[in-house]
Design an enzyme around this catalytic site. Structure first.
Site, PDB file in Angstrom:
ATOM      1  N   CYS A   1       0.821  -1.208   0.000  1.00 35.11           N
ATOM      2  CA  CYS A   1       0.000   0.000   0.000  1.00 35.11           C
ATOM      3  C   CYS A   1       0.851   1.254   0.000  1.00 35.11           C
ATOM      4  CB  CYS A   1      -0.922  -0.018   1.221  1.00 35.11           C
ATOM      5  SG  CYS A   1      -1.891   1.473   1.366  1.00 35.11           S
TER       6      CYS A   1
ATOM      7  N   CYS B   1      -0.555   4.138   2.041  1.00 38.37           N
ATOM      8  CA  CYS B   1      -0.384   4.048   3.498  1.00 38.37           C
ATOM      9  C   CYS B   1       1.061   4.309   3.901  1.00 38.37           C
ATOM     10  CB  CYS B   1      -0.735   2.655   4.014  1.00 38.37           C
ATOM     11  SG  CYS B   1      -2.167   1.903   3.276  1.00 38.37           S
ATOM     12  N   ASP B   2       1.994   3.769   3.148  1.00 40.30           N
ATOM     13  CA  ASP B   2       3.380   3.697   3.620  1.00 40.30           C
ATOM     14  C   ASP B   2       4.373   4.560   2.843  1.00 40.30           C
ATOM     15  OD1 ASP B   2       2.488   1.853   5.488  1.00 40.30           O
ATOM     16  OD2 ASP B   2       2.756   0.177   4.108  1.00 40.30           O
TER      17      ASP B   2
END
Ligand code: NAP
Length: 314
Positions: free
Chosen positions: A136, A139-140
């Site tokens: 992701c 997200c990261d």
């Protein structure tokens, strides 16, 4: 089994399909429960800009869009529970769904559990999952500011993630096992024209290495898919973007599925192999897999469920 509450319809899942089904079911005056899962909102929660959902000419961030879907579902009276469905009982009426210690029952079920990101399945990937290996970018990606990263895959997801990651990383290398892309031409061109992106074809990840204790990836061993040659490639992050698997484990043996475990629905319908159980969105669609098609099929599922319930009562 202590029954807590009965609903006309239980919707399992909360992506564009589940929430759209909830909007339609709510507006049809059906007493509706949505078991949203723990990480509600589905795959769009880990997507950055959604540029192709009609009605948003400037694009919209995935999580913002899902919040709007959710609000709309709530507005028409659906009960929204951010809980996981753990078990379903489909061989008795009303149908039953368990979430942790609580049982719910319903006359009709709409399955909208979507699909989940696939990983490579190599042991070193597992060792660094969440510590430099991610599925992701949204997200990261932030954690890789000023670093070099690689993205595995040759589909739209890989191209999108790679482009997104250039906001943070100094260099992004796409690693793809062939030299043909499943990604649309526009997405490949966008990646090719991005000066921070390099594309390595005929390349597979053999292993990931780094310091497991500090949770830092130092690089990957790459395998040339034509010659089998192994080479070293230093990167600080590895993003896996190789597609998805449908979330259907709970329904195995209860509903007909295809070889990839996608729920089979009647052509042009959301009706599953079991009367009163409908499936919509990515859990039954391995072909389009778009937010807009998922939302469309969520609408179909609610309409079909409503009509089916009406037939039962007439
Ligand atoms: P996808 O189209 O199925 O592509 C998966 C890619 O991963 C393929 O290139 C595949 O290689 C590769 N792959 C699969 N297993 C692998 C493995 N074990 N090791 C190495 N490589 C592996 O999946 P996706 O990119 O997630 O896209 C899914 C759907 O969502 C598509 O319909 C896509 O158009 C859509 N999507 C759209 C957008 C957008 O429009 N903004 C963004 C993201 C996704 P092979 O080609 O060799 O099989």
């Amino acid at each position: 089994m202590s029954e807590v509450k009965h609903y006309d319809v239980i919707i399992i899942g909360s992506g564009p399909a589940g929430y759209t089904a909830a909007v339609y079911a709510g507006r049809a005056n059906l007493n509706t429960l949505v078991l949203e899962g723990i990480e509600r909102g589905g795959q769009l929660m880990i997507t950055s800009d959604v540029e192709n959902f009609p009605g948003f000419p400037e694009g919209i961030m995935g999580p913002d869009m899902m919040e709007l879907f959710r609000k709309q579902a709530a507005r028409f009276g659906a009960t929204l529970e951010t809980k996981l469905a753990d078990e379903v009982v489909f061989d008795q009426k009303p149908f039953k769904v368990r979430s942790s210690e609580t049982w719910y029952s319903a006359d009709a079920i709409i399955i909208a559990t979507g699909a989940s990101a696939r990983f490579l399945g190599i042991p070193s990937e597992l060792a660094f999952k969440g510590k430099g290996v991610s599925a992701c970018a949204t997200c990261d990606g932030f954690f890789f500011r000023g670093k070099e990263v690689a993205v595995v895959g040759g589909g739209d997801s890989a191209m999108e993630e790679a482009n997104f990651l250039t906001k943070f990383a100094t260099k992004v290398t796409i690693l793809h096992r062939r030299d043909e892309f499943r990604a649309s031409k526009i997405m490949v061109d966008r990646a090719r024209n991005n000066p921070k992106i390099e594309i390595k074809t005929f390349t597979e990840v053999d292993s990931v290495y780094g310091d497991e204790k500090t949770g830092t990836v130092a690089g990957v061993k790459l395998k040339d898919t034509k010659t089998g040659e192994i080479s070293d490639f230093p990167v600080q992050g590895l993003f896996i973007a190789i597609g998805h698997d449908p979330n259907t484990k709970m329904f195995e043996g209860k509903l007909k599925m295809d070889a990839q475990k996608y729920i089979l629905t009647e052509p042009g319908k959301t009706k599953t192999s079991l009367e009163g159980v409908f499936a919509c969105g990515d859990v039954q669609d391995s072909y389009y897999r778009q937010a807009i098609t998922a939302a469309g099929s969520g609408c179909m599922a609610a309409i079909e469920a409503e009509r089916w319930l009406e037939e039962q009562h007439s």
